[in-house]
Design a protein around this motif. Structure first.
Motif, PDB file in Angstrom:
ATOM      1  N   ALA A 286       0.824  -1.178   0.056  1.00 46.61           N
ATOM      2  CA  ALA A 286      -0.043  -0.050   0.081  1.00 46.61           C
ATOM      3  C   ALA A 286       0.918   1.336  -0.007  1.00 46.61           C
ATOM      4  O   ALA A 286       0.644   2.263  -0.757  1.00 46.61           O
TER       5      ALA A 286
ATOM      6  N   TYR B  76       2.488   1.891  -3.250  1.00 50.90           N
ATOM      7  CA  TYR B  76       1.594   2.312  -4.171  1.00 50.90           C
ATOM      8  C   TYR B  76       1.346   3.746  -4.148  1.00 50.90           C
ATOM      9  O   TYR B  76       1.086   4.587  -4.848  1.00 50.90           O
ATOM     10  N   ASP B  77       1.131   4.177  -2.636  1.00 50.80           N
ATOM     11  CA  ASP B  77       0.849   5.621  -2.385  1.00 50.80           C
ATOM     12  C   ASP B  77       2.060   6.529  -2.878  1.00 50.80           C
ATOM     13  O   ASP B  77       1.875   7.454  -3.191  1.00 50.80           O
ATOM     14  N   ARG B  78       3.372   5.955  -2.906  1.00 54.99           N
ATOM     15  CA  ARG B  78       4.549   6.604  -3.587  1.00 54.99           C
ATOM     16  C   ARG B  78       4.685   6.677  -4.947  1.00 54.99           C
ATOM     17  O   ARG B  78       4.890   7.617  -5.477  1.00 54.99           O
ATOM     18  N   TYR B  79       3.899   5.310  -5.709  1.00 56.20           N
ATOM     19  CA  TYR B  79       4.588   5.414  -7.097  1.00 56.20           C
ATOM     20  C   TYR B  79       3.407   5.183  -7.983  1.00 56.20           C
ATOM     21  O   TYR B  79       3.434   4.936  -9.124  1.00 56.20           O
ATOM     22  N   GLY B  80       2.111   5.149  -7.192  1.00 55.98           N
ATOM     23  CA  GLY B  80       0.811   4.726  -8.054  1.00 55.98           C
ATOM     24  C   GLY B  80       0.760   5.716  -8.870  1.00 55.98           C
ATOM     25  O   GLY B  80       0.452   5.691 -10.344  1.00 55.98           O
TER      26      GLY B  80
END
Lengths: 219, 196
Positions: free
Chosen positions: B29, B32-36
């Protein structure tokens, strides 16, 4: 073709499949190319940051991370069923994919089923009859992963069966389906050469299958 | 960006990948929050279709989850690994779908109301890399852009640009090497704890 000078194109993913395979084979025993590739890959990835990036739809995060756990419906023996709302774009040999809710420790069954399915040591067998796979650990623990299995109608359930070679079907748990992906850890071990199948049965499950298998996997 | 507390926000990308390798979903998660967002932006740039871009990002993150054990930090940064997976997936799809085009993508950056900080950081990175790209000789930039954003193979580029394949290879190599010099080794580092 000098394989050495394919490094930049490889880093940019600008090789066709044949060239890519040749380069990867070469890479395994060319230290110089590995080092050069690491550097050029870093530069290529920097290009990702040059584009405008509108925020992805929030649902994408949910698709990647969210899971939901189907209530246990244990009867005669412990078994566990899990439905994960997750991606299963290419459920197939070696390319299956799943993840689950980021709320940790909600359901141990979840992790257990995932662990079997994600374990590289598990055998992955494509299902017949429906998109999905069966993963069987070296110990015989097994997880059925079924993509987009419709929810069982009211009063009905899916029931999994382990059918040893030359033997009668043995109950291996019931489950509801629904969602993008259904993941079911079977309630009994799968011996070598056995078939795993699922049928539609009346709610609560039955002691012997009463209909033709909707899906199956031959181990 | 996220509706949950970013309890892992202090960890490095590489540490998060190591946690993901141990099946810690919160680590995925956080990644994802960094690279989504850059991942989605990249996939959208290559695929030019929101639905295909979402699928490509999703599949790339599934690959991250499933192969995190094989990630070797000594060989490169986790952010590179993640964006490389996204790019490869997007390119595979764009070739399969025969969707490649070369015209510019007209997505204006939509201000994300909830994350001005994120917005500013992304813009900073974008300007930095765009600035470096502008400093490349035109032919090198063209080769990089058509290959990376267009999804063209080197043979297709050679044909399209009417150049020998050796020339295309040189342009790509020299372009990437020069880009590396221009950006330096410390690009894209970020102190994530400041973003929560």
């Amino acid at each position: 073709m000098d394989v050495h000078d394919l490094t930049a194109a490889y880093a940019l993913h600008a090789l066709d499949e044949r060239e890519r395979a040749a380069y990867e084979a070469h890479l395994a025993h060319c230290e110089r190319c590995r080092e050069e590739l690491a550097q050029l890959t870093e530069s290529a990835a920097a290009l990702a940051w040059a584009v405008e990036s509108p925020p992805p739809p929030p649902a994408l995060r949910a698709r990647i991370l969210a899971g939901n756990v189907v209530p246990l419906r244990a009867r005669h023996r412990p078994w566990r069923a899990v439905a994960a709302v997750a991606a299963c774009a290419a459920v197939g040999l070696g390319i299956w994919s799943a993840t689950l809710s980021h709320s940790l420790g909600r359901e141990r069954a979840h992790s257990s089923a995932l662990a079997i399915a994600a374990d590289p040591a598990s055998r992955k067998i494509d299902l017949r009859g429906h998109a999905g796979m069966l993963a069987v650990s070296p110990h015989g623990d097994a997880v059925l992963v079924v993509s987009k299995l419709p929810a069982a109608p009211h009063g009905m359930t899916y029931e999994a069966w382990v059918i040893p070679a030359g033997g009668a079907p043995q109950r291996a748990g019931t489950f509801d389906g629904g969602g993008r992906m259904t993941m079911v850890e079977l309630g009994r071990a799968v011996p070598k050469g056995a078939t795993v199948a699922a049928t539609m049965e009346r709610d609560g499950g039955v002691d012997a299958p009463t209909s033709r298998p909707l899906l199956s996997a031959q181990t | 960006m996220s509706d949950v507390t970013r309890e892992l926000a202090h960890l490095s990308d590489e540490a998060l990948v190591a946690l993901a390798a141990r099946a810690q979903e919160t680590a995925l998660a956080e990644l994802y929050d960094r690279y989504g967002r850059p991942a989605y932006g990249l996939a959208l740039r290559v695929l030019r279709d929101e639905s295909l871009a979402e699928d490509a990002v999703q599949e790339a993150f599934m690959t991250i989850w499933n192969t995190a054990q094989r990630f070797v930090p000594e060989k490169g940064k986790a952010s590179t690994w993640i964006l490389t997976l996204v790019h490869r997936r997007a390119v595979d799809v764009v070739r399969r779908e025969q969707r490649r085009r070369t015209e510019a993508l007209d997505t204006a950056a939509e201000p994300g109301g909830d994350a001005a900080d994120e917005e500013a950081w992304l813009r900073l990175q974008r300007e930095r890399v765009q600035d470096a790209l502008r400093q490349l000789p035109d032919q090198q930039r063209e080769a990089l852009e058509l290959a990376y954003y267009g999804g063209f193979t080197q043979s297709e580029l050679a044909e399209r640009l009417g150049q020998p394949i050796g020339t295309i290879k040189s342009r790509m190599f020299n372009g990437l090497a020069r880009l590396r010099e221009l950006l330096g080794d410390t690009t894209m580092e970020r102190n994530w704890t400041s973003t929560t």
